[in-house]
Design a protein around this motif. Structure first.
Motif, PDB file in Angstrom:
ATOM      1  N   GLN A 176       9.442  39.275 -58.472  1.00 37.47           N
ATOM      2  CA  GLN A 176       9.752  40.686 -58.179  1.00 37.47           C
ATOM      3  C   GLN A 176       8.740  41.359 -57.265  1.00 37.47           C
ATOM      4  O   GLN A 176       8.827  42.545 -57.012  1.00 37.47           O
ATOM      5  CB  GLN A 176       9.754  41.480 -59.490  1.00 37.47           C
ATOM      6  CG  GLN A 176      10.663  40.924 -60.539  1.00 37.47           C
ATOM      7  CD  GLN A 176      10.393  41.586 -61.874  1.00 37.47           C
ATOM      8  OE1 GLN A 176      10.564  42.782 -62.023  1.00 37.47           O
ATOM      9  NE2 GLN A 176       9.928  40.803 -62.822  1.00 37.47           N
ATOM     10  N   VAL A 177       7.733  40.604 -56.844  1.00 34.48           N
ATOM     11  CA  VAL A 177       6.663  41.266 -56.082  1.00 34.48           C
ATOM     12  C   VAL A 177       6.531  40.711 -54.658  1.00 34.48           C
ATOM     13  O   VAL A 177       5.462  40.713 -54.086  1.00 34.48           O
ATOM     14  CB  VAL A 177       5.295  41.151 -56.806  1.00 34.48           C
ATOM     15  CG1 VAL A 177       5.263  42.003 -58.040  1.00 34.48           C
ATOM     16  CG2 VAL A 177       4.984  39.692 -57.135  1.00 34.48           C
ATOM     17  N   SER A 178       7.624  40.241 -54.125  1.00 33.78           N
ATOM     18  CA  SER A 178       7.558  39.640 -52.792  1.00 33.78           C
ATOM     19  C   SER A 178       7.428  40.729 -51.726  1.00 33.78           C
ATOM     20  O   SER A 178       7.621  41.905 -52.014  1.00 33.78           O
ATOM     21  CB  SER A 178       8.833  38.842 -52.555  1.00 33.78           C
ATOM     22  OG  SER A 178       9.922  39.738 -52.571  1.00 33.78           O
ATOM     23  N   PRO A 179       7.124  40.315 -50.498  1.00 33.07           N
ATOM     24  CA  PRO A 179       7.096  41.282 -49.390  1.00 33.07           C
ATOM     25  C   PRO A 179       8.493  41.881 -49.169  1.00 33.07           C
ATOM     26  O   PRO A 179       9.458  41.444 -49.812  1.00 33.07           O
ATOM     27  CB  PRO A 179       6.661  40.437 -48.197  1.00 33.07           C
ATOM     28  CG  PRO A 179       6.266  39.111 -48.713  1.00 33.07           C
ATOM     29  CD  PRO A 179       6.783  38.951 -50.083  1.00 33.07           C
ATOM     30  N   PRO A 180       8.660  42.843 -48.262  1.00 33.37           N
ATOM     31  CA  PRO A 180       9.951  43.501 -48.083  1.00 33.37           C
ATOM     32  C   PRO A 180      11.105  42.502 -47.947  1.00 33.37           C
ATOM     33  O   PRO A 180      10.981  41.467 -47.274  1.00 33.37           O
ATOM     34  CB  PRO A 180       9.756  44.287 -46.790  1.00 33.37           C
ATOM     35  CG  PRO A 180       8.291  44.469 -46.668  1.00 33.37           C
ATOM     36  CD  PRO A 180       7.650  43.302 -47.323  1.00 33.37           C
ATOM     37  N   LEU A 181      12.213  42.873 -48.588  1.00 35.87           N
ATOM     38  CA  LEU A 181      13.308  41.915 -48.749  1.00 35.87           C
ATOM     39  C   LEU A 181      13.979  41.536 -47.425  1.00 35.87           C
ATOM     40  O   LEU A 181      14.207  40.343 -47.163  1.00 35.87           O
ATOM     41  CB  LEU A 181      14.327  42.526 -49.726  1.00 35.87           C
ATOM     42  CG  LEU A 181      15.449  41.620 -50.177  1.00 35.87           C
ATOM     43  CD1 LEU A 181      14.928  40.327 -50.792  1.00 35.87           C
ATOM     44  CD2 LEU A 181      16.344  42.354 -51.175  1.00 35.87           C
ATOM     45  N   GLY A 182      14.320  42.528 -46.608  1.00 39.50           N
ATOM     46  CA  GLY A 182      15.035  42.232 -45.363  1.00 39.50           C
ATOM     47  C   GLY A 182      14.242  41.259 -44.501  1.00 39.50           C
ATOM     48  O   GLY A 182      14.762  40.237 -44.030  1.00 39.50           O
TER      49      GLY A 182
END
Ligand code: GLU
Length: 531
Positions: A498-504
């Motif tokens: 849940q803590v990844s960089p921005p999704l797009g």
């Protein structure tokens, strides 16, 4: 007092004993000497004080030199570079010390002493028992004539050489730029040994012989040496050499106010290097341990330090080593890099070190003679610039995009590894178990979200973060799901947590095929979990 003697070229030295690694305190001393030399257009000398044969090792010398290079503290004279006053290792200067000691003996400024250890111990014990004011060496051999002494030596009697502290010398006042005038009672100085019976010089003698021979103008070192200084002044005077200006630096304490030690965490420079600190940030932080540019500026890059450093601005209070502040400064240095520099000097070297990116097949170990080692590369694995460039050139825009999203999330270089790992797991994404349970298994909108995202994204052909974000933007509302739950499911499906960089951007980096695969895969996991 002015720290610069008028019309004298500043010559300073850092003189580590290679009895261990380069520690934070030693590194700060080295930085101050280097910066002082640079600020005064003087000469910075590196000298290896390796006269303690039982504790000095060549391996430690190499570790210290490597740490100095990593810190970027280039020396004008010293090992590897030579200079007019060499050699720069004390073990290679033993003849000079011997000659200097003999000259002092001939001049009546030093003498041979034949007292055995037992005799000395007994004399000290008696002095202690009698509570004598003077408990040092009782000068028993001071009166032996040189001829008699030489005869005894010719007969094989072991001896040391002691300096003759002039009886009418008076107090020794050390003029210290940081501590002011420090007065030592001359009566408490005994005729200390300058040459041991094994033919090696003592620290107080060798160091002064060298500092005098190397024309050192300022001695900047830790204040653990302040108590040695009156003895060294006596040696300067015996040698007829000019006493340099002294600046004894306060101790470095841990945040608990105790002397900095292993208990507080990493203490050696190489541990900081291997932990992914930027060397310039590290130098900046250490420089501020006792010195300030103006009381408020915390970012003092090396080019400013080498112009502005001055001994007048050093505090005599102990400095506190605060790892949190170091991390903050490190992050500031990382944010100052362009995305391109971040990719080349932080991101790709770390990915190679972690084995996520492969260096070119053959050259990892074979081109080590080229010297083209990337900045910040650790000792464990030298990363070559050519490997970094080869990697970058395969997909420059991919790396620049990754750099742009990871840079603001990076405090230490190796932070990038965990943050980028999901990009390297192909079809075997490792999904963090609690994230899977919470955001997919126990998320009532997960199934519909994954399906809807898949359908919408399948229509996106120009696979950019903008198009990806746009394709998903309306979906939560259409599904009647909260944005938080919708995007949490997609994020865990794509990035594994849940803590990844921005999704797009993360999905753009994954590429269309893999991003779609991961959505489907998460859906299958969910269905398998339900059944
Ligand atoms: N070799 C000494 C040490 O490592 C330094 C001596 C000096 O700076 O005078 O502590």
């Amino acid at each position: 007092m002015n720290s610069q003697t008028a019309n004298t070229e500043v010559r300073v030295r850092f003189a580590p004993s290679p009895t261990g690694k380069l520690h934070v305190g030693g590194a700060r001393t080295a930085i101050y000497n280097w910066a002082f030399a640079r600020a005064h257009k003087g000469t910075f000398i590196l000298r290896i004080d390796d006269t303690d044969p039982t504790r000095s090792t060549e391996e430690n010398t190499q570790i210290i030199l490597r740490a100095m290079r990593w810190l970027g503290l280039d020396w004008d004279e010293g090992p590897d570079v030579g200079g007019a006053f060499g050699p720069y290792k004390q073990t290679e200067r033993l003849d000079m010390y011997r000659q200097a000691a003999q000259k002092l003996v001939e001049e009546g400024k030093a003498y041979y002493c034949f007292c055995s250890q037992e005799t000395l111990d007994a004399a000290r014990k008696t002095a202690q028992e009698q509570h004598a004011r003077f408990q040092g060496y009782n000068r028993a051999c001071r009166g032996i004539s040189l001829d008699v002494a030489k005869e005894r030596i010719a007969h094989g009697e072991p001896y040391t050489i002691r300096v003759k502290v002039p009886l009418n010398r008076g107090d020794v006042v050390v003029h210290d730029l940081i501590h002011g005038d420090v007065t030592f009672n001359a009566r408490e100085l005994d005729d200390f040994i300058i040459f041991r019976s094994d033919g090696t010089p003592t620290y107080n003698f060798a160091t002064v012989c060298d500092d005098a021979a190397m024309k050192i103008t300022h001695i900047i070192r830790g204040d653990d040496h302040l108590s040695n200084t009156p003895r060294q002044v006596i040696v300067y005077e015996a040698l007829g050499a000019q006493v340099p200006v002294f600046a004894h630096l306060s101790m470095i304490l841990g945040v608990d106010g105790k002397k900095l030690s292993k208990r507080h965490g990493a203490t050696s420079v190489e541990e900081y290097r291997d932990s992914g600190y930027d060397s310039e940030a590290f130098v900046n932080y250490l420089a501020l341990l006792g010195w300030a540019l103006d009381g408020e500026t915390t970012i003092v890059p090396k080019d400013v330090l080498m112009q502005k450093f001055s001994l007048e601005h050093i505090s005599k209070n102990p400095a506190t080593f605060d790892p949190k502040k170091l991390d903050w400064i490190n992050a500031q240095y990382i944010q100052r890099l362009s995305d391109n520099d971040f990719a080349h000097h932080v991101l790709i070297p770390e990915l190679i070190k972690a084995g996520l990116e492969m260096p070119k097949a053959t050259n990892a170990c074979t081109d080590s003679g080229t010297g083209d080692v990337a900045e910040g590369a650790g000792e464990a694995m030298d990363i070559h610039e050519s490997d970094v460039s080869a990697c970058f050139d395969k997909r420059p825009s991919w790396y620049l995009l990754l750099a742009s999203i990871l840079k603001p999330r990076t405090t230490l270089a190796h932070d990038v590894v965990e943050k980028a790992r999901f990009l390297y797991q192909g079809k075997n994404l490792c999904i963090d178990e609690p994230s899977l349970t919470k955001n997919i298994y126990n998320n009532e909108s997960a199934g519909a979200s994954l399906k809807a995202a898949y359908a919408a994204l399948e229509e996106v052909n120009d696979w950019t973060s903008e198009n990806i974000d746009a394709a998903m933007a309306e979906l939560p509302e259409k599904l009647g799901a909260t944005k938080r739950k919708f995007f949490a499911a997609i994020r865990v499906a794509e990035c594994g947590n849940q803590v990844s960089p921005p999704l797009g951007e993360s999905m753009e980096l994954l590429g269309r095929e893999l991003a779609l695969f991961r959505l489907k895969n998460a859906l299958e996991l969910l269905e398998a979990h339900k059944s």
